[in-house]
Design a protein around this motif. Structure first.
Motif, PDB file in Angstrom:
ATOM      1  N   MET A  75      14.790  24.857  65.996  1.00  0.00           N
ATOM      2  CA  MET A  75      14.994  23.452  66.275  1.00  0.00           C
ATOM      3  C   MET A  75      14.806  22.651  64.995  1.00  0.00           C
ATOM      4  N   ASP A  76      15.700  21.730  64.756  1.00  0.00           N
ATOM      5  CA  ASP A  76      15.592  20.824  63.611  1.00  0.00           C
ATOM      6  C   ASP A  76      14.889  19.554  64.093  1.00  0.00           C
ATOM      7  N   ILE A  77      13.702  19.334  63.610  1.00  0.00           N
ATOM      8  CA  ILE A  77      12.881  18.211  64.060  1.00  0.00           C
ATOM      9  C   ILE A  77      13.551  16.863  63.780  1.00  0.00           C
ATOM     10  N   ARG A  78      14.325  16.792  62.702  1.00  0.00           N
ATOM     11  CA  ARG A  78      15.016  15.533  62.390  1.00  0.00           C
ATOM     12  C   ARG A  78      16.091  15.221  63.426  1.00  0.00           C
ATOM     13  N   ARG A  79      16.805  16.245  63.876  1.00  0.00           N
ATOM     14  CA  ARG A  79      17.836  16.037  64.907  1.00  0.00           C
ATOM     15  C   ARG A  79      17.196  15.699  66.252  1.00  0.00           C
ATOM     16  N   LEU A  80      16.075  16.342  66.550  1.00  0.00           N
ATOM     17  CA  LEU A  80      15.352  16.032  67.786  1.00  0.00           C
ATOM     18  C   LEU A  80      14.895  14.576  67.768  1.00  0.00           C
ATOM     19  N   PHE A  81      14.282  14.164  66.672  1.00  0.00           N
ATOM     20  CA  PHE A  81      13.837  12.786  66.534  1.00  0.00           C
ATOM     21  C   PHE A  81      15.017  11.828  66.690  1.00  0.00           C
ATOM     22  N   GLY A  82      16.123  12.142  66.028  1.00  0.00           N
ATOM     23  CA  GLY A  82      17.303  11.279  66.078  1.00  0.00           C
ATOM     24  C   GLY A  82      17.888  11.146  67.471  1.00  0.00           C
ATOM     25  N   ALA A  83      17.962  12.261  68.193  1.00  0.00           N
ATOM     26  CA  ALA A  83      18.490  12.222  69.567  1.00  0.00           C
ATOM     27  C   ALA A  83      17.608  11.353  70.452  1.00  0.00           C
ATOM     28  N   ASN A  84      16.311  11.470  70.274  1.00  0.00           N
ATOM     29  CA  ASN A  84      15.388  10.653  71.067  1.00  0.00           C
ATOM     30  C   ASN A  84      15.418   9.193  70.627  1.00  0.00           C
ATOM     31  N   LEU A  85      15.580   8.947  69.350  1.00  0.00           N
ATOM     32  CA  LEU A  85      15.702   7.572  68.876  1.00  0.00           C
ATOM     33  C   LEU A  85      16.910   6.908  69.525  1.00  0.00           C
ATOM     34  N   ARG A  86      18.026   7.584  69.523  1.00  0.00           N
ATOM     35  CA  ARG A  86      19.224   7.001  70.138  1.00  0.00           C
ATOM     36  C   ARG A  86      19.018   6.769  71.635  1.00  0.00           C
ATOM     37  N   ARG A  87      18.425   7.747  72.318  1.00  0.00           N
ATOM     38  CA  ARG A  87      18.169   7.609  73.759  1.00  0.00           C
ATOM     39  C   ARG A  87      17.276   6.406  74.035  1.00  0.00           C
ATOM     40  N   LEU A  88      16.215   6.282  73.276  1.00  0.00           N
ATOM     41  CA  LEU A  88      15.273   5.181  73.487  1.00  0.00           C
ATOM     42  C   LEU A  88      15.881   3.828  73.113  1.00  0.00           C
ATOM     43  N   ARG A  89      16.691   3.828  72.068  1.00  0.00           N
ATOM     44  CA  ARG A  89      17.371   2.584  71.659  1.00  0.00           C
ATOM     45  C   ARG A  89      18.363   2.154  72.737  1.00  0.00           C
ATOM     46  N   ASP A  90      19.138   3.118  73.235  1.00  0.00           N
ATOM     47  CA  ASP A  90      20.095   2.811  74.303  1.00  0.00           C
ATOM     48  C   ASP A  90      19.378   2.316  75.553  1.00  0.00           C
ATOM     49  N   ARG A  91      18.265   2.977  75.893  1.00  0.00           N
ATOM     50  CA  ARG A  91      17.488   2.572  77.067  1.00  0.00           C
ATOM     51  C   ARG A  91      16.991   1.134  76.935  1.00  0.00           C
ATOM     52  N   ALA A  92      16.659   0.746  75.711  1.00  0.00           N
ATOM     53  CA  ALA A  92      16.181  -0.620  75.459  1.00  0.00           C
ATOM     54  C   ALA A  92      17.333  -1.628  75.379  1.00  0.00           C
ATOM     55  N   GLY A  93      18.565  -1.115  75.360  1.00  0.00           N
ATOM     56  CA  GLY A  93      19.722  -2.001  75.279  1.00  0.00           C
ATOM     57  C   GLY A  93      19.882  -2.666  73.925  1.00  0.00           C
TER      58      GLY A  93
END
Length: 75
Positions: free
Chosen positions: A1-19
């Motif tokens: 697992m690439d920790i940077r890609r994991l972080f990025g995927a979660n950043l996008r998910r959380l950003r989208d969730r926040a609108g």
């Protein structure tokens, strides 16, 4: 697992969730939109200071960026 890609995927998910757009998150963090884009794409190493800034911007806890159940961050 690439920790940077994991972080990025979660950043996008959380950003989208926040609108919020990348630009809005960047403004809250005091960085350029391109920096947020690089983080979301897993191309930017994130310091603890940056992690804290993005947590503040999205009003989430740091642990939420390491949720492995989000998509497939790759090897």
């Amino acid at each position: 697992m690439d920790i940077r890609r994991l972080f990025g995927a979660n950043l996008r998910r959380l950003r989208d969730r926040a609108g919020l757009s990348q630009e809005a998150v960047a403004a809250r963090m005091g960085v350029d939109r391109a920096h947020v884009s690089l983080m979301e794409r897993g191309l930017q190493n994130v310091t603890l200071t940056t992690l804290w800034a993005v947590c503040e911007a999205l009003q989430v806890r740091p642990v939420e960026f390491f949720d492995e159940s989000v998509g497939d961050p790759g090897p």
